[in-house]
Design a protein around this motif. Structure first.
Motif, short mmCIF file in Angstrom:
data_model
loop_
_atom_site.label_atom_id
_atom_site.label_comp_id
_atom_site.label_asym_id
_atom_site.label_seq_id
_atom_site.Cartn_x
_atom_site.Cartn_y
_atom_site.Cartn_z
N ARG A 19 -3.99 10.39 -2.43
CA ARG A 19 -4.95 9.29 -2.53
C ARG A 19 -4.24 7.96 -2.27
N PRO A 20 -4.81 7.14 -1.38
CA PRO A 20 -4.16 5.85 -1.09
C PRO A 20 -4.28 4.88 -2.26
N LYS A 21 -3.23 4.11 -2.47
CA LYS A 21 -3.25 3.01 -3.42
C LYS A 21 -3.18 1.73 -2.60
N LYS A 22 -4.11 0.84 -2.83
CA LYS A 22 -4.21 -0.36 -2.00
C LYS A 22 -3.13 -1.38 -2.34
N ALA A 23 -2.91 -2.27 -1.40
CA ALA A 23 -1.98 -3.37 -1.59
C ALA A 23 -2.59 -4.36 -2.57
N TRP A 24 -1.73 -5.12 -3.25
CA TRP A 24 -2.18 -6.15 -4.18
C TRP A 24 -1.21 -7.32 -4.12
N ILE A 25 -1.73 -8.52 -4.03
CA ILE A 25 -0.92 -9.73 -4.06
C ILE A 25 -1.51 -10.65 -5.11
N GLY A 26 -0.67 -11.11 -6.01
CA GLY A 26 -1.14 -11.99 -7.08
C GLY A 26 0.05 -12.61 -7.78
N GLU A 27 -0.16 -12.99 -9.03
CA GLU A 27 0.93 -13.58 -9.79
C GLU A 27 0.86 -13.14 -11.24
N ILE A 28 1.96 -13.31 -11.92
CA ILE A 28 2.04 -13.08 -13.35
C ILE A 28 2.08 -14.47 -13.98
N ASP A 29 1.15 -14.73 -14.91
CA ASP A 29 1.11 -16.07 -15.50
C ASP A 29 2.21 -16.21 -16.56
N ARG A 30 2.28 -17.38 -17.18
CA ARG A 30 3.35 -17.64 -18.14
C ARG A 30 3.27 -16.76 -19.38
N ASP A 31 2.10 -16.13 -19.60
CA ASP A 31 1.92 -15.22 -20.74
C ASP A 31 2.13 -13.75 -20.35
N GLY A 32 2.52 -13.50 -19.11
CA GLY A 32 2.77 -12.14 -18.66
C GLY A 32 1.54 -11.38 -18.21
N LYS A 33 0.43 -12.07 -17.99
CA LYS A 33 -0.81 -11.44 -17.53
C LYS A 33 -0.92 -11.52 -16.01
N PRO A 77 0.85 -1.20 0.00
CA PRO A 77 0.00 0.00 0.00
C PRO A 77 0.88 1.24 0.00
N THR A 78 0.42 2.26 -0.68
CA THR A 78 1.20 3.50 -0.77
C THR A 78 0.24 4.67 -0.95
N ILE A 79 0.79 5.85 -0.95
CA ILE A 79 0.02 7.07 -1.18
C ILE A 79 0.35 7.57 -2.58
N GLY A 80 -0.67 7.78 -3.40
CA GLY A 80 -0.48 8.26 -4.76
C GLY A 80 -0.54 9.77 -4.84
N ARG A 81 -0.68 10.24 -6.07
CA ARG A 81 -0.79 11.69 -6.31
C ARG A 81 -1.99 12.25 -5.57
N GLY A 82 -1.84 13.45 -5.07
CA GLY A 82 -2.93 14.10 -4.38
C GLY A 82 -3.29 13.47 -3.05
N ALA A 107 -6.70 -10.20 -7.62
CA ALA A 107 -7.79 -9.22 -7.54
C ALA A 107 -7.64 -8.21 -8.67
N ARG A 108 -8.73 -7.64 -9.07
CA ARG A 108 -8.73 -6.66 -10.15
C ARG A 108 -7.82 -5.49 -9.81
N LEU A 109 -7.05 -5.06 -10.79
CA LEU A 109 -6.09 -3.97 -10.59
C LEU A 109 -6.04 -3.15 -11.87
N ALA A 110 -6.33 -1.87 -11.76
CA ALA A 110 -6.32 -0.98 -12.93
C ALA A 110 -4.88 -0.61 -13.28
N GLY A 111 -4.64 -0.39 -14.56
CA GLY A 111 -3.31 0.00 -15.02
C GLY A 111 -2.81 1.26 -14.33
N ARG A 112 -3.71 2.18 -14.03
CA ARG A 112 -3.29 3.42 -13.36
C ARG A 112 -2.77 3.15 -11.95
N ASP A 113 -3.17 2.00 -11.36
CA ASP A 113 -2.68 1.64 -10.04
C ASP A 113 -1.22 1.20 -10.07
N LEU A 114 -0.68 0.94 -11.26
CA LEU A 114 0.72 0.54 -11.40
C LEU A 114 1.63 1.74 -11.62
N SER A 115 1.09 2.82 -12.13
CA SER A 115 1.88 3.98 -12.51
C SER A 115 2.75 4.51 -11.36
#
Length: 128
Positions: free
Chosen positions: A69-83, A62-67, A87-95
Motif C-alpha cells: 500500500r502506498p504511503k503519500k508524501a507529507w511536507i509540514g512543520e513541527i511547532d515549538r510544542d512538538g505538534k 512517498p513510500t510503499i507500506g506493508r502489503g 496536511a492531516r497525517l495519521a499516526g499509522r502513516d509514521l510507523s
C-alpha cells in the motif's frame, strides 16, 4: 560546476553533502531542492521521534507500506510544542518511516519561506 536541473519529482532530491559522502553518512544527510533552485539541508530521523524536533521543517517522502500500500508524501512543520502542522497525517502513516528534518530555518517566517519553496515537491509536472 554543473548547472541545477529543472525541478521534477525525480530531481527534487540532490546528492548528500560532500562531507557526508566522504564520511560515509549519505543515509543521514540530504539536500532537497526548492522550486527556486535553492538547496535545503535535511537530516534523516525516525518519523516516530518527530516531536523531538520543535521548529523543524519535515518531509516524508512517498513510500510503499506493508502489503504494497502506498504511503503519500507529507511536507509540514513541527511547532515549538512538538505538534505536527500541515496536511492531516495519521499516526499509522509514521510507523516504520524515516523523516527528513530541516533545522536551519531560524524563525516562523523563515520556515514559511522554506515550506512555500518546497510546495509541490512531489507533485508531477503538468505536460502541455
Amino acid at each position: 560546476m554543473q548547472p541545477l536541473e529543472t525541478q521534477t519529482p525525480d530531481t527534487a532530491r540532490a546528492d548528500a553533502p560532500r562531507a557526508a559522502t566522504e564520511l560515509g553518512l549519505t543515509d543521514r544527510y540530504r539536500y532537497l531542492l526548492g522550486r527556486s533552485g535553492k538547496r535545503y539541508l535535511f537530516s534523516t530521523v525516525p518519523a516516530e521521534r518527530l516531536g523531538e524536533y520543535p521548529c523543524a521543517i519535515v518531509v516524508l517522502e512517498p513510500t510503499i507500506g506493508r502489503g504494497g500500500r502506498p504511503k503519500k508524501a507529507w511536507i509540514g512543520e513541527i511547532d515549538r510544542d512538538g505538534k505536527r502542522r500541515g496536511a492531516r497525517l495519521a499516526g499509522r502513516d509514521l510507523s516504520g518511516r524515516m523523516a527528513l528534518v530541516h533545522l536551519l530555518a531560524g524563525d516562523a517566517a523563515q520556515r514559511r519561506t522554506v515550506l512555500d519553496d518546497l510546495d509541490g515537491l512531489f507533485e508531477p509536472e503538468c505536460e502541455g
